[in-house]
Design a protein around this motif. Structure first.
Motif, PDB file in Angstrom:
ATOM      1  N   MET A 101       0.839  -1.170   0.000  1.00  0.00           N
ATOM      2  CA  MET A 101       0.000   0.000   0.000  1.00  0.00           C
ATOM      3  C   MET A 101       0.885   1.235   0.000  1.00  0.00           C
ATOM      4  O   MET A 101       1.662   1.456   0.895  1.00  0.00           O
ATOM      5  CB  MET A 101      -0.880   0.048   1.231  1.00  0.00           C
ATOM      6  N   GLY A 102       0.721   1.998  -1.013  1.00  0.00           N
ATOM      7  CA  GLY A 102       1.487   3.225  -1.084  1.00  0.00           C
ATOM      8  C   GLY A 102       0.566   4.440  -1.050  1.00  0.00           C
ATOM      9  O   GLY A 102      -0.649   4.339  -1.138  1.00  0.00           O
ATOM     10  N   TRP A 103       1.194   5.554  -0.912  1.00  0.00           N
ATOM     11  CA  TRP A 103       0.458   6.808  -0.906  1.00  0.00           C
ATOM     12  C   TRP A 103       0.113   7.184  -2.341  1.00  0.00           C
ATOM     13  O   TRP A 103       0.908   6.978  -3.251  1.00  0.00           O
ATOM     14  CB  TRP A 103       1.310   7.917  -0.278  1.00  0.00           C
ATOM     15  N   PRO A 104      -1.103   7.749  -2.535  1.00  0.00           N
ATOM     16  CA  PRO A 104      -1.436   8.146  -3.900  1.00  0.00           C
ATOM     17  C   PRO A 104      -0.568   9.324  -4.341  1.00  0.00           C
ATOM     18  O   PRO A 104      -0.168  10.149  -3.531  1.00  0.00           O
ATOM     19  CB  PRO A 104      -2.909   8.538  -3.817  1.00  0.00           C
ATOM     20  N   ALA A 105      -0.273   9.348  -5.595  1.00  0.00           N
ATOM     21  CA  ALA A 105       0.555  10.427  -6.139  1.00  0.00           C
ATOM     22  C   ALA A 105      -0.221  11.742  -6.097  1.00  0.00           C
ATOM     23  O   ALA A 105      -1.445  11.782  -6.203  1.00  0.00           O
ATOM     24  CB  ALA A 105       0.957  10.104  -7.563  1.00  0.00           C
ATOM     25  N   ILE A 106       0.479  12.821  -5.930  1.00  0.00           N
ATOM     26  CA  ILE A 106      -0.144  14.149  -5.890  1.00  0.00           C
ATOM     27  C   ILE A 106      -0.385  14.602  -7.320  1.00  0.00           C
ATOM     28  O   ILE A 106       0.540  14.624  -8.137  1.00  0.00           O
ATOM     29  CB  ILE A 106       0.749  15.159  -5.158  1.00  0.00           C
ATOM     30  N   ASN A 107      -1.594  14.963  -7.594  1.00  0.00           N
ATOM     31  CA  ASN A 107      -1.951  15.445  -8.921  1.00  0.00           C
ATOM     32  C   ASN A 107      -2.006  16.968  -8.866  1.00  0.00           C
ATOM     33  O   ASN A 107      -3.008  17.561  -8.462  1.00  0.00           O
ATOM     34  CB  ASN A 107      -3.295  14.858  -9.352  1.00  0.00           C
ATOM     35  N   TRP A 108      -0.913  17.618  -9.246  1.00  0.00           N
ATOM     36  CA  TRP A 108      -0.825  19.066  -9.137  1.00  0.00           C
ATOM     37  C   TRP A 108      -1.810  19.760 -10.062  1.00  0.00           C
ATOM     38  O   TRP A 108      -2.315  20.850  -9.759  1.00  0.00           O
ATOM     39  CB  TRP A 108       0.608  19.530  -9.428  1.00  0.00           C
ATOM     40  N   GLN A 109      -2.112  19.160 -11.175  1.00  0.00           N
ATOM     41  CA  GLN A 109      -3.056  19.760 -12.109  1.00  0.00           C
ATOM     42  C   GLN A 109      -4.455  19.819 -11.484  1.00  0.00           C
ATOM     43  O   GLN A 109      -5.155  20.819 -11.597  1.00  0.00           O
ATOM     44  CB  GLN A 109      -3.091  18.958 -13.411  1.00  0.00           C
ATOM     45  N   GLU A 110      -4.841  18.773 -10.794  1.00  0.00           N
ATOM     46  CA  GLU A 110      -6.148  18.747 -10.140  1.00  0.00           C
ATOM     47  C   GLU A 110      -6.206  19.770  -9.005  1.00  0.00           C
ATOM     48  O   GLU A 110      -7.214  20.452  -8.817  1.00  0.00           O
ATOM     49  CB  GLU A 110      -6.419  17.349  -9.591  1.00  0.00           C
ATOM     50  N   ILE A 111      -5.130  19.911  -8.268  1.00  0.00           N
ATOM     51  CA  ILE A 111      -5.089  20.885  -7.176  1.00  0.00           C
ATOM     52  C   ILE A 111      -5.199  22.305  -7.719  1.00  0.00           C
ATOM     53  O   ILE A 111      -5.943  23.134  -7.184  1.00  0.00           O
ATOM     54  CB  ILE A 111      -3.794  20.703  -6.346  1.00  0.00           C
ATOM     55  N   SER A 112      -4.501  22.609  -8.795  1.00  0.00           N
ATOM     56  CA  SER A 112      -4.577  23.959  -9.365  1.00  0.00           C
ATOM     57  C   SER A 112      -5.962  24.229  -9.958  1.00  0.00           C
ATOM     58  O   SER A 112      -6.480  25.338  -9.885  1.00  0.00           O
ATOM     59  CB  SER A 112      -3.493  24.175 -10.416  1.00  0.00           C
ATOM     60  N   GLN A 113      -6.580  23.196 -10.521  1.00  0.00           N
ATOM     61  CA  GLN A 113      -7.925  23.363 -11.067  1.00  0.00           C
ATOM     62  C   GLN A 113      -8.928  23.650  -9.944  1.00  0.00           C
ATOM     63  O   GLN A 113      -9.795  24.510 -10.076  1.00  0.00           O
ATOM     64  CB  GLN A 113      -8.342  22.123 -11.836  1.00  0.00           C
ATOM     65  N   GLN A 114      -8.813  22.966  -8.816  1.00  0.00           N
ATOM     66  CA  GLN A 114      -9.694  23.220  -7.687  1.00  0.00           C
ATOM     67  C   GLN A 114      -9.487  24.625  -7.131  1.00  0.00           C
ATOM     68  O   GLN A 114     -10.441  25.290  -6.726  1.00  0.00           O
ATOM     69  CB  GLN A 114      -9.482  22.175  -6.599  1.00  0.00           C
ATOM     70  N   ALA A 115      -8.261  25.090  -7.129  1.00  0.00           N
ATOM     71  CA  ALA A 115      -7.974  26.443  -6.650  1.00  0.00           C
ATOM     72  C   ALA A 115      -8.600  27.474  -7.576  1.00  0.00           C
ATOM     73  O   ALA A 115      -9.161  28.481  -7.118  1.00  0.00           O
ATOM     74  CB  ALA A 115      -6.467  26.655  -6.551  1.00  0.00           C
ATOM     75  N   ARG A 116      -8.530  27.238  -8.896  1.00  0.00           N
ATOM     76  CA  ARG A 116      -9.160  28.159  -9.846  1.00  0.00           C
ATOM     77  C   ARG A 116     -10.676  28.167  -9.686  1.00  0.00           C
ATOM     78  O   ARG A 116     -11.315  29.207  -9.778  1.00  0.00           O
ATOM     79  CB  ARG A 116      -8.776  27.796 -11.272  1.00  0.00           C
ATOM     80  N   LEU A 117     -11.268  27.005  -9.434  1.00  0.00           N
ATOM     81  CA  LEU A 117     -12.710  26.941  -9.219  1.00  0.00           C
ATOM     82  C   LEU A 117     -13.114  27.711  -7.965  1.00  0.00           C
ATOM     83  O   LEU A 117     -14.139  28.391  -7.952  1.00  0.00           O
ATOM     84  CB  LEU A 117     -13.182  25.492  -9.131  1.00  0.00           C
ATOM     85  N   ALA A 118     -12.320  27.624  -6.921  1.00  0.00           N
ATOM     86  CA  ALA A 118     -12.614  28.361  -5.690  1.00  0.00           C
ATOM     87  C   ALA A 118     -12.526  29.867  -5.940  1.00  0.00           C
ATOM     88  O   ALA A 118     -13.370  30.630  -5.472  1.00  0.00           O
ATOM     89  CB  ALA A 118     -11.665  27.953  -4.582  1.00  0.00           C
TER      90      ALA A 118
END
Length: 112
Positions: free
Chosen positions: A1-18
């Motif tokens: 079991m590993g940690w999921p990879a960070i999806n920087w594109q998804e994080i930036s998209q959520q920030a733009r939506l906010a």
């Protein structure tokens, strides 16, 4: 079991939506205020419309029974008293519904 990879594109998209939501919120508030004002106007005019339709329905029934001279619509859908009565009942129901909705909105605003 590993940690999921960070999806920087998804994080930036959520920030733009906010950010977009923050910029659009004043427009939503103005639209809600305008809608409430329009609803108040319609709610104020509907009882008069319902009363008028009710009077016209009584007039049509009276014309059918020979109590009144003649009705202003001699043929078509609006020459029947049932149509006028249905319009009167629908308008009254709409008026009561709008009044209750505005009252609930007023109570919920006061509770905030």
């Amino acid at each position: 079991m590993g940690w999921p990879a960070i999806n920087w594109q998804e994080i930036s998209q959520q920030a733009r939506l906010a950010q977009m939501a923050e910029r659009l919120q004043p427009a939503f508030d103005r639209t809600a205020a305008s809608s409430t004002e329009a609803l108040r106007l319609v709610g104020a005019l509907l009882p008069a419309f319902a009363l008028t339709c009710g009077i016209v329905a009584v007039w049509r029934v009276g014309a059918d029974l020979g109590v009144f001279d003649e009705f202003f619509v001699s043929d078509g859908s609006f020459s029947h008293w049932q149509i006028w009565l249905a319009l009167a009942l629908g308008a009254q129901f709409g008026s009561v519904s709008i009044s209750r909705r505005l009252q609930r909105a007023k109570v919920s605003r006061a509770a905030k």
